[in-house]
Design an enzyme around this catalytic site. Sequence first.
Site, PDB file in Angstrom:
ATOM      1  NE  ARG A   7      -0.730   0.154   4.973  1.00 29.61           N
ATOM      2  CZ  ARG A   7      -1.364   0.509   6.081  1.00 29.61           C
ATOM      3  NH1 ARG A   7      -2.628   0.897   6.025  1.00 29.61           N
ATOM      4  NH2 ARG A   7      -0.758   0.473   7.244  1.00 29.61           N
ATOM      5  CB  SER A  34      -6.463   2.420   5.154  1.00 22.08           C
ATOM      6  OG  SER A  34      -6.843   2.696   6.488  1.00 22.08           O
ATOM      7  CD  GLU A  55     -17.745   1.570  -0.137  1.00 25.44           C
ATOM      8  OE1 GLU A  55     -17.077   1.468   0.900  1.00 25.44           O
ATOM      9  OE2 GLU A  55     -19.001   1.668  -0.155  1.00 25.44           O
TER      10      GLU A  55
END
Length: 312
Positions: A7, A34, A55
């Site tokens: 990430r 995140s 989303e």
Amino acid sequence: MKKIAIRDAYGEALKRLGAENERIVALEADVGGSTKSALFGKEFPDRYFQVGISELNMVNMAAGMARAGLIPFVNTFSAFLSTRASDPIVSMIGYDHMNVKLAGTYVGLSDSYDGASHHAITDISFARAIPGMVVLTPSDAVMTEKAVRAAAAYEGPVYMRLSRAAAPVIHEESLDFAIGKGIRVREGADVTIVVTGTLLGKALAAADLLAGEGIAAEVIDLHTVKPIDEELLAASAKKTGAVVTFEEHSICGGLYGAVSEALARLCPVPADGIGAVGYAESGDYEDLLAKYGYTPEALAAKAKAVIARKAQ
């Protein structure tokens, strides 16, 4: 061996890409810290769109942005991107072949402590079933940078599968990355291990274990699950006569399914795979990997079992 979280590598790559191309925009569903898309947002606030926990709307927005000539990168946990946003991903991004890049993070069991609701073990199955969708699963930080750039350059929809976890940096900076072309990481003659994602280090460790028993395992990093590198798979299977797949994803419809489908047409050989067969619980990431068979020892044992079938 140095380890870098996928990430983190993704966030830095997206930020660098944004500095080079003003058409790049990023959308986020309230988890930018995140997914690390917040690194892009800090540098380019006018091209960063925080939509909240929505989303489905985020993907709809990305479709409109792509229609306007932008190159949107959509960011959130894969478990939600491939479920809550599935409708517009299919009906808008897929059906209209929109130039949208879907960055699904925290894949496999890497969001370990949040449990099965946040584990992503069906996303490859979902994404690769969509006509025209490219599916990328980089294995380390070096490859992640190259995958982000390749995705941006590709004209059409791309799903990138990005782990939360730190992974050993295995590939050199000179890595030649191309969508649809797997990488033979280690030569072998007795069995082919096909791996995708951050399990590559464990696959190489399994090959070392097998080498200690006189078994030469070929290891292929299949970073593109779709379009799959049929030429490399068929050539390797023809040479070794046995194939084992290794994926942090359901054994149904993921890497094992894609590889088996290709080999059934091109070079049928004994094959098996290690992948998820059920849901996992919350816990330490490495402990979960060990419990559910994502270990060099389990992979080596699976490889020997498949090799034994060659003589049957």
